[in-house]
Design a protein around this motif. Sequence first.
Motif, PDB file in Angstrom:
ATOM      1  N   GLY A 140      36.372  21.325 -43.385  1.00 18.94           N
ATOM      2  CA  GLY A 140      35.460  22.167 -42.622  1.00 18.94           C
ATOM      3  C   GLY A 140      34.280  21.389 -42.078  1.00 18.94           C
ATOM      4  N   ALA A 141      33.940  21.643 -40.823  1.00 17.94           N
ATOM      5  CA  ALA A 141      32.821  20.950 -40.179  1.00 17.94           C
ATOM      6  C   ALA A 141      32.124  21.891 -39.211  1.00 17.94           C
ATOM      7  N   MET A 142      30.898  21.567 -38.886  1.00 18.04           N
ATOM      8  CA  MET A 142      30.141  22.327 -37.901  1.00 18.04           C
ATOM      9  C   MET A 142      29.905  21.439 -36.682  1.00 18.04           C
ATOM     10  N   PHE A 143      30.453  21.849 -35.562  1.00 17.55           N
ATOM     11  CA  PHE A 143      30.225  21.135 -34.304  1.00 17.55           C
ATOM     12  C   PHE A 143      29.098  21.835 -33.554  1.00 17.55           C
ATOM     13  N   TYR A 144      28.200  21.054 -33.000  1.00 15.05           N
ATOM     14  CA  TYR A 144      27.060  21.648 -32.308  1.00 15.05           C
ATOM     15  C   TYR A 144      26.702  20.836 -31.071  1.00 15.05           C
ATOM     16  N   ARG A 145      26.037  21.494 -30.115  1.00 17.35           N
ATOM     17  CA  ARG A 145      25.612  20.846 -28.880  1.00 17.35           C
ATOM     18  C   ARG A 145      24.229  20.221 -29.093  1.00 17.35           C
ATOM     19  N   GLN A 146      24.203  18.910 -29.151  1.00 16.96           N
ATOM     20  CA  GLN A 146      22.953  18.195 -29.368  1.00 16.96           C
ATOM     21  C   GLN A 146      21.949  18.428 -28.241  1.00 16.96           C
ATOM     22  N   ASP A 147      22.442  18.512 -27.003  1.00 18.12           N
ATOM     23  CA  ASP A 147      21.532  18.713 -25.884  1.00 18.12           C
ATOM     24  C   ASP A 147      20.844  20.081 -25.955  1.00 18.12           C
ATOM     25  N   GLN A 153      14.289  22.502 -29.437  1.00 20.49           N
ATOM     26  CA  GLN A 153      13.446  21.871 -30.457  1.00 20.49           C
ATOM     27  C   GLN A 153      13.889  22.285 -31.862  1.00 20.49           C
ATOM     28  N   VAL A 154      15.204  22.282 -32.054  1.00 22.75           N
ATOM     29  CA  VAL A 154      15.806  22.575 -33.350  1.00 22.75           C
ATOM     30  C   VAL A 154      16.391  21.290 -33.915  1.00 22.75           C
ATOM     31  N   GLU A 155      16.106  20.998 -35.173  1.00 19.18           N
ATOM     32  CA  GLU A 155      16.641  19.819 -35.832  1.00 19.18           C
ATOM     33  C   GLU A 155      18.029  20.122 -36.417  1.00 19.18           C
ATOM     34  N   PRO A 156      18.961  19.173 -36.335  1.00 21.06           N
ATOM     35  CA  PRO A 156      20.306  19.400 -36.877  1.00 21.06           C
ATOM     36  C   PRO A 156      20.307  19.815 -38.350  1.00 21.06           C
ATOM     37  N   LYS A 157      19.355  19.306 -39.129  1.00 18.45           N
ATOM     38  CA  LYS A 157      19.325  19.646 -40.552  1.00 18.45           C
ATOM     39  C   LYS A 157      19.073  21.137 -40.778  1.00 18.45           C
ATOM     40  N   GLN A 158      18.492  21.821 -39.775  1.00 18.31           N
ATOM     41  CA  GLN A 158      18.296  23.266 -39.899  1.00 18.31           C
ATOM     42  C   GLN A 158      19.624  24.019 -39.892  1.00 18.31           C
ATOM     43  N   LEU A 159      20.631  23.427 -39.255  1.00 10.86           N
ATOM     44  CA  LEU A 159      21.935  24.076 -39.153  1.00 10.86           C
ATOM     45  C   LEU A 159      22.705  24.026 -40.463  1.00 10.86           C
ATOM     46  N   ALA A 255      26.180  27.304 -28.941  1.00  8.74           N
ATOM     47  CA  ALA A 255      25.586  26.085 -29.501  1.00  8.74           C
ATOM     48  C   ALA A 255      26.359  25.526 -30.675  1.00  8.74           C
ATOM     49  N   VAL A 256      27.040  26.387 -31.431  1.00 11.32           N
ATOM     50  CA  VAL A 256      27.678  25.972 -32.685  1.00 11.32           C
ATOM     51  C   VAL A 256      29.091  26.533 -32.780  1.00 11.32           C
ATOM     52  N   GLN A 257      30.025  25.704 -33.280  1.00 13.88           N
ATOM     53  CA  GLN A 257      31.364  26.194 -33.586  1.00 13.88           C
ATOM     54  C   GLN A 257      31.804  25.575 -34.903  1.00 13.88           C
ATOM     55  N   MET A 258      32.050  26.411 -35.902  1.00 18.75           N
ATOM     56  CA  MET A 258      32.493  25.943 -37.218  1.00 18.75           C
ATOM     57  C   MET A 258      34.000  26.113 -37.341  1.00 18.75           C
ATOM     58  N   MET A 259      34.685  25.009 -37.614  1.00 19.33           N
ATOM     59  CA  MET A 259      36.134  25.021 -37.792  1.00 19.33           C
ATOM     60  C   MET A 259      36.518  23.773 -38.575  1.00 19.33           C
ATOM     61  N   SER A 275      32.309  17.311 -21.539  1.00 21.83           N
ATOM     62  CA  SER A 275      31.086  17.409 -22.337  1.00 21.83           C
ATOM     63  C   SER A 275      30.929  16.240 -23.306  1.00 21.83           C
ATOM     64  N   ALA A 276      31.602  15.145 -23.027  1.00 25.89           N
ATOM     65  CA  ALA A 276      31.518  13.969 -23.897  1.00 25.89           C
ATOM     66  C   ALA A 276      30.070  13.534 -24.066  1.00 25.89           C
ATOM     67  N   GLY A 277      29.706  13.258 -25.309  1.00 23.39           N
ATOM     68  CA  GLY A 277      28.357  12.811 -25.614  1.00 23.39           C
ATOM     69  C   GLY A 277      27.386  13.929 -25.937  1.00 23.39           C
ATOM     70  N   LYS A 278      27.779  15.163 -25.658  1.00 23.15           N
ATOM     71  CA  LYS A 278      26.878  16.295 -25.897  1.00 23.15           C
ATOM     72  C   LYS A 278      27.113  16.943 -27.256  1.00 23.15           C
ATOM     73  N   TRP A 279      28.332  16.810 -27.782  1.00 21.18           N
ATOM     74  CA  TRP A 279      28.665  17.434 -29.059  1.00 21.18           C
ATOM     75  C   TRP A 279      28.398  16.485 -30.225  1.00 21.18           C
ATOM     76  N   ARG A 280      28.107  17.067 -31.397  1.00 19.34           N
ATOM     77  CA  ARG A 280      27.954  16.339 -32.643  1.00 19.34           C
ATOM     78  C   ARG A 280      28.645  17.131 -33.754  1.00 19.34           C
ATOM     79  N   SER A 281      28.767  16.508 -34.909  1.00 21.88           N
ATOM     80  CA  SER A 281      29.354  17.167 -36.071  1.00 21.88           C
ATOM     81  C   SER A 281      28.416  17.014 -37.263  1.00 21.88           C
ATOM     82  N   THR A 282      28.350  18.048 -38.089  1.00 28.42           N
ATOM     83  CA  THR A 282      27.564  17.974 -39.313  1.00 28.42           C
ATOM     84  C   THR A 282      28.236  18.819 -40.386  1.00 28.42           C
TER      85      THR A 282
END
Length: 415
Positions: A140-147, A153-159, A255-259, A275-282
């Motif tokens: 399980g991972a959370m994908f989110y749009r960094q841009d 002004q939301v930090e990834p750690k908040q997710l 902004a977020v998709q968990m799968m 959208s390459a470069g815009k997505w991240r995983s956490t």
Amino acid sequence: MKKHIASVWIGLLLCAVKPALAQTVLTVSAYPAVDEIIKNALPEWQKKHPNVQVKVVGREYADHHTAMTTALAASSGLPDVMTIEYGYLGRFSQSGGLENLAAEPYRADLNADKFVAFAWQQGQFGSQEQTAVPTDIGPGAMFYRQDILQKSQVEPKQLSGRWEDLIAAGQQIKARTGVYLVAHARDIKDIVIRSGLTAGEGIYYNQQGQSVVGTSPRFKRAFELAKQVRQGGLDAKVNAWSNEWGESLKRGNVAVQMMGAWLGGHLQNWLAPESAGKWRSTRLPEGLATSWGGTFYAIPKKAGNKALAWDLVQHLTLNKTQQQLALQKFNAFPALKEAQSGAYFDQAVEYLGGQKARAEWRETAQKITPTKVFRNDPIAEEIVNAELDLVLTKGKAIDQALADAHRLIQRRAQR
């Protein structure tokens, strides 16, 4: 003379036709993108079996499982190798139509330690039968749009903190950009009900096969959080895998998709390649380590070429090189532990902005608790989703919705 030449040509044609007629045809049924993974693996396998023609029958996810359900019920039209997604394992394993791969001549159990424990156990039926072998898993991972996070002004750690932190971040994202937090409030429920599972327990049933929907606090919390998301206007109200869902991910409306970790490959290859470069995983909120999907191979009892089928299954699941190629080309995270090593796991994922996400996915996979699958899991999921929809759209009380779901699920389990 003309007759002699004609007879020679006919003889040559017959000689050419005989090998084709003698060629063995092996049928494999699969869904995207597993069908492409299999096709990519065939050239290497066919070096050992040059006279075997492998026919890969690819259908869309739902169509494939519907076709396999019908074929198992009728004991006809079955392939030699059947691909099964995690959610259908319980139903298919208990159909009585699949080979026990732990028995002779397969003895798949001798290789059990080579696979991640939770995935291996998911392919078991009872304590003696191994009806399917895992090939890829879905940490399980959370994908989110960094841009979008930057604009908000939301930090990834908040997710990945508490669920309440994620919802608060969603409120900030919506207020500052107009972008929804998730595609559907159901996405929150789907992850929360997978939290706190104990070994041997199922998502909807305990070890004795009794419904826990009405008694487990994880379901109540899941419904409550989903309701908060809907009431806050934080979900786009689009279902996963619909055209609207794909467009939402492509256009950055969500902004977020968990799968499962495999979603990264889907985003890169066909959902949102631009959208390459815009997505991240956490990580998922509250340190949750859970499995989301996964692919298994099984051999029907009515298969016509079981020896060849088993040889192909072993090539697809036990070959380190093949497992790693499937990861590199299709982001299919390997179930084979040996394939979860090497420099590739420490390489930057360009699509994810250079993030080294694979190492994090591997860490999650190592923490997942082995759980059990049940024949009625898909039915239980439908019932729970229907009750959640009544909570979200009709204002039905959560306690009543869970009690009704529990009763219906238990009734179906007793049939």
